[in-house]
Scaffold this motif. Structure first.
Motif, PDB file in Angstrom:
ATOM      1  N   GLU A  90      14.831   9.636 -10.156  1.00 28.70           N
ATOM      2  CA  GLU A  90      15.098   9.024  -8.854  1.00 28.70           C
ATOM      3  C   GLU A  90      16.563   8.662  -8.668  1.00 28.70           C
ATOM      4  N   ARG A  91      17.385   9.243  -9.511  1.00 27.61           N
ATOM      5  CA  ARG A  91      18.791   8.851  -9.451  1.00 27.61           C
ATOM      6  C   ARG A  91      19.414   9.266  -8.114  1.00 27.61           C
ATOM      7  N   VAL A  92      20.145   8.371  -7.520  1.00 28.43           N
ATOM      8  CA  VAL A  92      20.803   8.667  -6.247  1.00 28.43           C
ATOM      9  C   VAL A  92      22.270   8.911  -6.518  1.00 28.43           C
TER      10      VAL A  92
END
Ligand code: 2U9
Length: 360
Positions: A90-92
């Motif tokens: 879920e890294r942005v």
């Protein structure tokens, strides 16, 4: 190996290879739950002699403690691994450009854009916009417009008729927007200045015809409206719409049941290398039809032709949209293909204005 040692080895091995926290929880219940294997061993302590209990007690309690801490350690390790995986997936990437919202990604269909442009031009000249139903009566679509019953012009329109209703009345899909002007005249006293854009239907389909297409028609009725006024209005419209300083127009005699005299109108253009340009050159392109409203039509709509007169015109919106924006084929207009719309559509916040230019 004692029973206790075997049980410890098996339970610890199972905990070690548990794939997720749910599997560890199942193992905990199987070992330490109410009917778990270690709980069963603990229960045996109550039936032992003091000497036996002295020997087995520390062994069984030690087993329980080691299994409890192995479970806690495994749960923690698995929890951390799950969190790591989630954080990775879920890294942005905050350095990426912000994605456009729907108002920036959406596109206005060229037909809607051209209708907006046309209504802006005629609205600025003082015209009202009128609309009417797509399903019309024979009377409003044909009879009031001076198409005699049984006249071949009714067939020429390739009309889509509905099955007759219980009263024997046969409704139809309007073949032009003219019934909207008829409705206007039936309810409104002159002076009338109105344009009627909308969908129209004819049973015809090829590269330049679709069964549903768009027209815009105009109507002016007062006591002295004449062809000079009509010519000025059409010239001003063409200059504004095609964004040119001047344009030559050619009026050729024609025939429509609802106008007399009737004319077809060509505008000056040049055709170089397959590209059409307006307001220059010495070629001609037909863009609309027009005429003085037939006295029978005025009478049919409750107006005295000895008092009132006026003019009307009609043109195909799809056709002038194709001409203005260089679209070669009419059919993709109505195929709802977003790739076509992304290419030919208009940005929703770029509204056509007379001051800012219509196609900017
Ligand atoms: C009323 C009285 C008169 C509207 C008119 C035309 C000429 C015309 C065609 C152009 C290409 C239709 O889109 S097209 O296929 N239209 O040539 N239309 S005069 O005349 C009217 C309308 C309503 C009461």
């Amino acid at each position: 190996m004692t029973d206790i040692a075997t049980l410890e080895r098996d339970v610890l091995a199972a905990i070690d290879s548990a794939a997720d926290e749910a599997a560890v929880e199942d193992l905990r219940i199987g070992a330490l739950g109410k009917s778990g294997s270690i709980s069963a061993l603990l229960k045996t302590l109550g039936g032992m002699t003091p000497d036996e209990r002295k020997e087995k007690g520390p062994q069984i309690n030690g087993l329980r403690d080691r299994v409890q801490s192995a479970i806690a350690a495994r749960k923690e390790a698995l929890g951390e691994a799950a969190l790591e995986a989630r954080l990775a997936s879920e890294r942005v990437d905050v350095s990426l450009p912000v994605q456009d919202g729907p108002e920036a990604r959406g596109r206005i269909h060229p037909i809607s854009q051209v209708i907006d442009e046309i209504t802006a031009i005629f609205g600025d000249m003082g015209f009202a916009i009128a609309e009417g139903p797509d399903v019309e009566t024979d009377d409003l679509n044909f009879t009031k417009l001076n198409f005699p019953v049984g006249h071949p012009a009714r067939e020429m329109h390739d009309t889509f008729f509905f099955a007759p209703d219980e009263n024997g009345e046969r409704k139809l899909l309007r073949t032009h927007t003219s019934p909207v002007q008829v409705r206007t005249m039936l309810v409104q006293e002159p002076p009338i200045r109105v344009i009627c854009p909308g969908r129209t239907y004819r049973n015809d389909s090829d590269q330049t015809h679709t069964p549903m297409f768009h027209q815009v028609e105009g109507l002016v009725i007062d006591k002295s409206a004449n062809l000079g006024h009509l010519k000025w209005i059409l010239e001003e419209f063409c200059k504004s719409f095609f964004e040119i300083d001047d344009v030559k127009m050619r009026f050729r005699p024609s025939f429509f049941p609802f106008t007399e005299p009737s004319m077809e109108v060509d505008i000056q253009c040049s055709r170089k290398g397959g590209e059409i340009r307006f307001g220059e050159g010495d070629d001609w392109l037909e863009i609309l039809g027009c005429g003085m409203v037939h006295p029978n039509v005025l009478r049919n709509c409750g107006l005295d032709p000895e008092v009132y007169q006026g003019f009307a015109w009609g043109m195909g919106i799809d056709r002038i949209a194709m001409l203005k924006y260089g679209m070669p084929d009419l059919r993709p207009f109505f195929e709802a293909d977003v790739r076509w719309l992304a290419h030919y559509g208009f940005r929703p916040l770029d509204l056509p204005t007379l001051t800012g230019g219509l196609s900017s």
